[in-house]
Write a protein that holds these residues in place. Structure first.
Motif, short mmCIF file in Angstrom:
data_model
loop_
_atom_site.label_atom_id
_atom_site.label_comp_id
_atom_site.label_asym_id
_atom_site.label_seq_id
_atom_site.Cartn_x
_atom_site.Cartn_y
_atom_site.Cartn_z
N ASP A 4 6.60 -0.14 -12.63
CA ASP A 4 6.83 -0.53 -11.23
C ASP A 4 8.30 -0.55 -10.84
O ASP A 4 8.72 -1.28 -9.94
CB ASP A 4 6.21 -1.92 -10.92
N GLN A 5 9.10 0.30 -11.53
CA GLN A 5 10.51 0.44 -11.16
C GLN A 5 10.67 1.77 -10.44
O GLN A 5 11.27 2.73 -10.97
CB GLN A 5 11.40 0.38 -12.41
N LEU A 6 10.11 1.82 -9.26
CA LEU A 6 10.01 3.07 -8.51
C LEU A 6 11.39 3.64 -8.17
O LEU A 6 11.65 4.84 -8.34
CB LEU A 6 9.21 2.83 -7.23
N SER A 7 12.30 2.79 -7.73
CA SER A 7 13.62 3.27 -7.32
C SER A 7 14.39 3.86 -8.49
O SER A 7 15.00 4.94 -8.40
CB SER A 7 14.43 2.12 -6.69
N MET A 10 0.83 -1.20 0.00
CA MET A 10 0.00 0.00 0.00
C MET A 10 0.87 1.25 0.00
O MET A 10 0.56 2.25 -0.68
CB MET A 10 -0.93 -0.01 1.22
N VAL A 11 1.96 1.23 0.76
CA VAL A 11 2.88 2.37 0.80
C VAL A 11 3.53 2.57 -0.57
O VAL A 11 3.64 3.69 -1.08
CB VAL A 11 3.95 2.15 1.88
N ILE A 12 3.96 1.47 -1.18
CA ILE A 12 4.61 1.55 -2.49
C ILE A 12 3.64 2.10 -3.53
O ILE A 12 4.01 2.93 -4.39
CB ILE A 12 5.14 0.17 -2.90
N ALA A 13 2.38 1.63 -3.47
CA ALA A 13 1.38 2.12 -4.43
C ALA A 13 1.16 3.63 -4.27
O ALA A 13 1.02 4.35 -5.27
CB ALA A 13 0.07 1.37 -4.23
N SER A 24 12.48 14.34 0.63
CA SER A 24 11.98 13.98 1.96
C SER A 24 10.80 13.01 1.89
O SER A 24 10.57 12.23 2.81
CB SER A 24 11.57 15.25 2.72
N MET A 25 10.07 13.07 0.77
CA MET A 25 8.92 12.18 0.61
C MET A 25 9.31 10.78 0.16
O MET A 25 8.69 9.79 0.55
CB MET A 25 7.94 12.77 -0.41
N PHE A 26 10.35 10.68 -0.66
CA PHE A 26 10.61 9.41 -1.34
C PHE A 26 11.93 8.74 -0.97
O PHE A 26 12.19 7.64 -1.42
CB PHE A 26 10.60 9.64 -2.86
N SER A 27 12.76 9.40 -0.17
CA SER A 27 14.07 8.81 0.08
C SER A 27 14.33 8.67 1.57
O SER A 27 13.57 9.17 2.40
CB SER A 27 15.16 9.67 -0.56
N SER A 28 15.43 8.04 1.86
CA SER A 28 15.83 7.87 3.25
C SER A 28 16.48 9.15 3.76
O SER A 28 16.77 10.07 2.98
CB SER A 28 16.83 6.71 3.36
N ARG A 54 2.16 9.18 -6.21
CA ARG A 54 2.69 10.51 -5.96
C ARG A 54 3.81 10.85 -6.98
O ARG A 54 3.88 11.96 -7.48
CB ARG A 54 3.24 10.62 -4.54
N LEU A 55 4.70 9.89 -7.26
CA LEU A 55 5.78 10.14 -8.22
C LEU A 55 5.21 10.42 -9.60
O LEU A 55 5.71 11.30 -10.33
CB LEU A 55 6.71 8.93 -8.26
N HIS A 56 4.15 9.69 -9.97
CA HIS A 56 3.51 9.92 -11.26
C HIS A 56 2.96 11.34 -11.35
O HIS A 56 3.15 12.04 -12.37
CB HIS A 56 2.39 8.90 -11.46
N GLN A 57 2.30 11.79 -10.27
CA GLN A 57 1.74 13.14 -10.26
C GLN A 57 2.85 14.20 -10.34
O GLN A 57 2.75 15.18 -11.09
CB GLN A 57 0.90 13.35 -8.98
#
Length: 649
Positions: free
Chosen positions: A86-89, A30-33, A129-133, A38-41
């Protein structure tokens, strides 16, 4: 069905399905989805922003910048495709790298630290801050600061020349686009944060509710919501402390419904649950708010009363409970009587802890049941002594069966018209090696309560049949042996098999045995008893009603079960000489039996006067000390032989 609980905090806890106890977990997918969405937007917004910048650069004729920005669009579109695959990274890496390189290039080619590209870096940090460590975020922040320092150094050293641009409508549009994209980053992040806070609040409420539910499950039972044994123990300890401090009494009342099994079996468990809930409500109405009503199990309830002034106050509460339960209950439109037996143990006289008080209250409750039910009894030490005696008796009886300590004695039965011996009643005797003969009225109830009556009864039946066959072999005639059958023994499904096997092993005709039944057995389980009697009657077994007149004395079952004989209880026969009332009862029983075509056996005939009256009333058979007490088998054989010799002479 579930009862309505009292208005207490723990009883108001939600009684939901167990799945509500633990909040549903937030799964990683669910978090990944969410991150993918969000990345798409964000990618679409950044692509749109770069297309606007590309158009403005082309309009101004700055083709190098246009080409640079168009290359950024292509790389961002590639990142968008990776995200869709689905290659988010990888998509995130391509996007961050592209933005850092493009923004750095734009700063170097145009106005350095005065360039509009500088305004895009805060948005890039928000994205990170939203997508990384945290490590990647700090690395990016360090890189941006280093980049700013490098641009400054290059400009200050004259390596790069930065020419300020005039304020134009294109510059305004570009600033607005950068601001809108950054605002989108912040808005999406704030929205996710708000939803996370709401979810945390929901999870917190669910956790509080689950803790309340666990508290209910741990300390209250689910049907009536009354305290369970664990909570009752805690409450009793508090009441004992209060009574000790105030020098008053506390009471433990153990209550058991008298006919709950009948309701449960006949009307169903749902009706039984309704009855239990109504009982719980009435019990709560009988006590103070400071007292406790608990349900231990099934139809067993516990009432805990604290700070009681004296036993009269305790007795008043017990009386109130009996009266309140004595009125009818309405269950599914039916009026049901549900009386109870109540045992009372008082602190500190009968115990100083829950285990002792509960044990003694339980003993008192069984004494109330023995007294006829629908009553209450206070505990007294003699009850405990009785229990100890019961345990010793049960243990000794179990050993007696295997050690040959049990004997069967036979009391002859006479035809009062001819004076001849027609049979005998088999009576069980127990000769203890140390205590001598133990009265049957002491050990028979123990055998019934412990279930030993089944083995003992089978042994008596087999022994009586064997002796009866030996009488025939010895030429004593066709004597009928009467054997008492306990209601508990008779309710077993194998009573027919036991009788049949005993007759077969002893080669005794069924007509030579008579089973003596109690009135209570016939009334309590009429349908089952009727079927069993019918099958045994087909074999040729005879039946008699023992101790007639002391129980229900119902004429209906006499006709229904078609017994052959009635035995008048010896208490009436013995009092005929001194009580006109008892004499009238004996005469009435004999006349009634004759009207129903039944024979009568009188027990307890002790003298010639009794015998004469019974003969005058038309009684057919009798037994008693006038002729002989119950005798061991050998002595009975000698007695019959002597009687036959005397009669023949």
């Amino acid at each position: 069905m579930v009862c309505e609980p009292k208005d207490t905090p723990d009883s108001r806890a939600p009684m939901n399905h167990p799945s509500a106890i633990t909040p549903p977990p937030v799964h990683e997918d669910m978090v990944i989805a969410l991150q993918k969405r969000r990345l798409h937007q964000i990618l679409r917004a950044i692509v749109a922003a770069f297309l606007v910048a590309c158009a403005l650069s082309a309009f101004k004729g700055v083709w190098l910048t246009t080409a640079f920005e168009f290359g950024a669009v292509l790389l961002l579109l590639y990142a968008l495709r990776l995200n869709q695959q689905d290659q988010l990274s990888r998509a995130t890496g391509v996007m961050v790298t592209t933005l850092v390189l493009v923004l750095s290039g734009l700063m170097a080619m145009d106005e350095g630290l005065h360039d509009e590209a500088v305004l895009a870096f805060p948005g890039l940090l928000v994205f990170a801050s939203m997508f990384s460590s945290r490590r990647l975020f700090l690395a990016l922040l360090s890189l941006v600061l280093a980049l700013f320092a490098a641009v400054y150094a290059l400009g200050a050293g004259g390596v790069l020349t930065f020419a300020p641009q005039p304020q134009t409508i294109g510059r305004l549009v570009l600033l607005a686009v950068i601001l809108l994209v950054t605002a989108l980053f912040v808005w999406l992040l704030a929205g996710d944060l708000r939803r996370a806070m709401r979810q945390l609040e929901t999870d917190k409420r669910a956790l509080i509710d689950s803790h309340a539910r666990i508290e209910v499950l741990a300390h209250r039972e689910s049907l009536t919501h009354l305290p369970n044994r664990a909570l009752a123990k805690d409450r009793l300890e508090q009441l004992i402390s209060l009574s000790r401090r105030n020098q008053t009494m506390a009471a433990v009342m153990f209550l058991d419904l008298d006919n709950f099994k009948t309701v449960n079996d006949s009307l169903g468990h749902a009706a039984g649950d309704q009855l239990l809930c109504q009982v719980a409500q009435r019990l709560q109405e009988c006590v103070r708010d400071s007292d406790t009503v608990a349900r231990l199990a099934g139809d067993e309830f516990l009432l805990l009363l604290g700070d009681m002034a004296d036993e009269e106050a305790i007795a008043a509460t017990a009386t109130k409970v009996m009266q309140r339960l004595g009125t009818v209950f309405n269950v599914n439109g039916l009026d049901i009587m549900a009386t109870a037996s109540l045992g009372v143990a008082v602190y500190p006289r009968d115990g100083v802890d829950m285990d002792m008080l509960l044990k003694n209250a339980d003993l008192a409750m069984y004494r109330a049941k023995d007294a006829g039910r629908n009553a209450f009894r206070f505990f007294d030490p003699a009850m405990n002594e009785s229990v100890v005696e019961h345990l010793h008796m049960a243990s000794g009886l179990r050993a007696a069966l295997g050690n040959g300590e049990l004997r069967v004695h036979y009391q002859p039965q006479f035809d009062l018209r001819s004076g001849r011996i027609v049979g005998a009643e088999a009576l069980l005797r127990w000769k203890h090696p140390n205590l001598g003969f133990i009265p049957p009225n002491k050990f028979i109830p123990v055998a019934e309560r412990t279930g030993l009556i089944n083995d003992v009864g089978a042994w008596v039946l087999e022994t009586a049949c064997r002796e009866a066959q030996e009488w025939r072999t010895q030429g004593l005639g066709d004597l009928v042996v009467a054997v008492n059958v306990s209601p508990i023994q008779f309710r077993r499904d194998d009573i027919e098999r036991e009788v049949g096997n005993a007759l077969e092993r002893c080669a005794l005709p069924p007509s030579a045995i008579e089973l003596e039944l109690t009135e209570s057995l016939l009334v309590a389980d009429a349908q089952h008893v009727s079927a069993v009697l019918q099958r045994l009657r087909v074999l040729g077994v005879k039946f008699a009603i023992d101790d007639f007149g002391t129980g229900y004395s119902n004429l209906g079952y006499l006709q229904r079960f078609a017994v052959q004989r009635l035995k008048i209880d010896q208490s009436f026969v013995r009092n005929m000489g001194t009580s006109a009332h008892d004499e009238g009862i004996v005469r009435a029983i004999i006349e009634m039996a004759h009207c129903l075509q039944l024979e009568v056996v009188a027990e307890g005939i002790e003298d010639a006067v009794m015998l004469s009256k019974l003969q005058a009333f038309g009684c057919e058979f009798g037994q008693g000390f006038y002729w002989s007490p119950a005798l061991p088998a050998a002595e009975f054989t000698a007695f019959v032989q002597k009687h036959h010799a005397a009669t023949a002479a």
